[in-house]
Design a protein around this motif. Structure first.
Motif, PDB file in Angstrom:
ATOM      1  N   SER A  81     -27.453  45.314  23.297  1.00 24.38           N
ATOM      2  CA  SER A  81     -26.363  44.829  24.386  1.00 24.38           C
ATOM      3  C   SER A  81     -25.206  45.620  23.698  1.00 24.38           C
ATOM      4  N   ALA A 118     -22.426  43.681  23.444  1.00 23.20           N
ATOM      5  CA  ALA A 118     -22.201  42.385  22.294  1.00 23.20           C
ATOM      6  C   ALA A 118     -22.781  42.847  21.013  1.00 23.20           C
ATOM      7  N   TYR A 160     -19.385  35.683  21.849  1.00 23.07           N
ATOM      8  CA  TYR A 160     -20.300  36.641  23.153  1.00 23.07           C
ATOM      9  C   TYR A 160     -21.536  35.585  23.665  1.00 23.07           C
ATOM     10  N   SER A 161     -22.187  35.163  22.737  1.00 20.40           N
ATOM     11  CA  SER A 161     -23.294  34.399  23.496  1.00 20.40           C
ATOM     12  C   SER A 161     -22.914  33.134  24.300  1.00 20.40           C
ATOM     13  N   GLY A 199     -20.070  32.742  25.813  1.00 22.54           N
ATOM     14  CA  GLY A 199     -19.614  33.196  27.029  1.00 22.54           C
ATOM     15  C   GLY A 199     -20.482  34.216  27.983  1.00 22.54           C
ATOM     16  N   GLY A 200     -21.492  34.517  27.428  1.00 21.37           N
ATOM     17  CA  GLY A 200     -22.218  35.512  28.201  1.00 21.37           C
ATOM     18  C   GLY A 200     -21.631  36.720  28.419  1.00 21.37           C
ATOM     19  N   TRP A 201     -21.050  37.218  27.596  1.00 17.10           N
ATOM     20  CA  TRP A 201     -20.133  38.383  27.368  1.00 17.10           C
ATOM     21  C   TRP A 201     -20.770  39.487  27.095  1.00 17.10           C
ATOM     22  N   LEU A 202     -20.396  40.589  27.584  1.00 11.27           N
ATOM     23  CA  LEU A 202     -21.000  42.147  27.102  1.00 11.27           C
ATOM     24  C   LEU A 202     -22.528  42.168  26.881  1.00 11.27           C
ATOM     25  N   GLU A 243     -24.684  43.464  28.789  1.00 12.45           N
ATOM     26  CA  GLU A 243     -25.213  44.787  29.407  1.00 12.45           C
ATOM     27  C   GLU A 243     -25.407  45.840  28.323  1.00 12.45           C
ATOM     28  N   HIS A 272     -17.333  47.366  21.754  1.00 14.78           N
ATOM     29  CA  HIS A 272     -16.421  47.065  22.833  1.00 14.78           C
ATOM     30  C   HIS A 272     -14.872  46.772  21.786  1.00 14.78           C
ATOM     31  N   THR A 280     -12.752  44.493  22.226  1.00 14.35           N
ATOM     32  CA  THR A 280     -12.449  43.031  21.700  1.00 14.35           C
ATOM     33  C   THR A 280     -12.940  42.712  20.438  1.00 14.35           C
TER      34      THR A 280
END
Length: 298
Positions: free
Chosen positions: A73, A75, A126-127, A129-132, A134, A262, A264
């Protein structure tokens, strides 16, 4: 320089692939990669990056991508990239740190263990927040499945050409930013942050150069200033600690973003992590002294 690094790495990976040894090479670092939410195979990428340099590590990463059971992913790639940016090129950059007055064991420990901590924290962020989540899609791809050495060599040459174009474009962008004075603006913005960490005025230019251009550049200036007795032991230690965690924020960040990471993580988190650590580290060592972490210049 890139060809000298990447072609031997490519040959090693070709041999490991043919022998079926790729899954076993990174086993030593695999448990640490799992802590950071990464597959164990990424241990080979990190080992290559620490022993060779970032370009060798990225080539190892791109070589391993086709062998993974599931795509990484965004992330995960960002976590890996952030770890690589903190802990890489140890033979050369740890030597620079020791020449700047930091003991070798401490120069190694600060980068190795802080890289693990940064990867662990970033993965939690990231985990949670469920971000990135994809799948990552790097701009550069390698083909390691060609059946003959001739086809394999042709595919590597094509990959080298693409990598050259990407790196050349980044260098050109940096030169343009330098010409239009954007880098000067970045330096002015970063100046107060460097002073905030207790680094003296004489060391600020060297730290700003290292932050924007790389540890080798900043370290060279630090060494020259130290030999002229312009820098205190505290300046030497705090400068190298900060630059060990965060340097070359433009070129290296762009390189990692081109490989699917990313901004961030490789840019924002890396700067904030270094600032926060130094914010804690500076007052502690002011009370305990810095002589046990440093060494004489020369």
């Amino acid at each position: 320089m890139l060809m000298k690094v990447m072609f031997p790495v490519a040959l090693v990976f070709r041999g490991l692939q043919l022998l079926g040894w790729l899954p076993y090479v990174g086993d030593a670092l695999a448990p640490l990669m799992h802590i950071m939410g990464l597959p164990g195979e990424m241990g080979l990428v990190w080992a290559t990056t620490m022993l060779v340099n970032i370009y060798g590590g990225l080539f190892a990463y791109l070589s391993l991508l086709p062998t993974l059971a599931e795509p990484l992913s965004v992330a995960q790639v960002t976590v890996l990239a952030t770890v690589l940016l903190i802990a890489h090129t140890f033979p050369a950059e740890l030597t620079v740190a020791t020449k700047c007055g930091v003991r070798l064991w401490f120069a190694f420990a600060i980068r190795f263990f802080m890289a693990i901590l940064s990867g662990f924290i970033l993965n939690l962020i990231y985990s949670h927040g469920g971000w990135l989540a994809e799948a990552s899609h790097p701009l550069i791809h390698l083909n390691l499945h060609d059946s003959t050495w001739g086809l394999w060599l042709l595919s590597q040459l094509k990959s080298f050409a693409l990598i050259f174009v990407v790196v050349f474009s980044m260098i050109l962008l940096i030169k343009v930013l330098e010409k239009i004075k954007v880098l000067d603006g970045i330096n002015r913005v970063l100046h107060p942050l460097v002073k905030f960490m207790g680094i003296g005025r004489d060391a600020v230019p060297a730290v700003v150069v290292g932050l924007t251009m790389g540890l080798a550049y900043g370290g060279g200036i630090i060494i020259a200033e130290a030999e002229d007795k312009h820098l205190t032991p505290q300046d030497l230690l705090y400068s190298i600690v900060f630059l060990s965690l965060c340097h070359s924020i433009i070129e290296d960040s762009l390189l990692m973003i081109s490989c699917g990471a990313h901004y961030t993580g490789v840019f924002l988190f890396r700067i904030l992590f270094a600032l926060f650590f130094c914010w804690l580290f500076t007052p502690i060592t002011r009370k305990t002294g810095v002589k046990w972490l440093g060494r004489e210049i020369g």
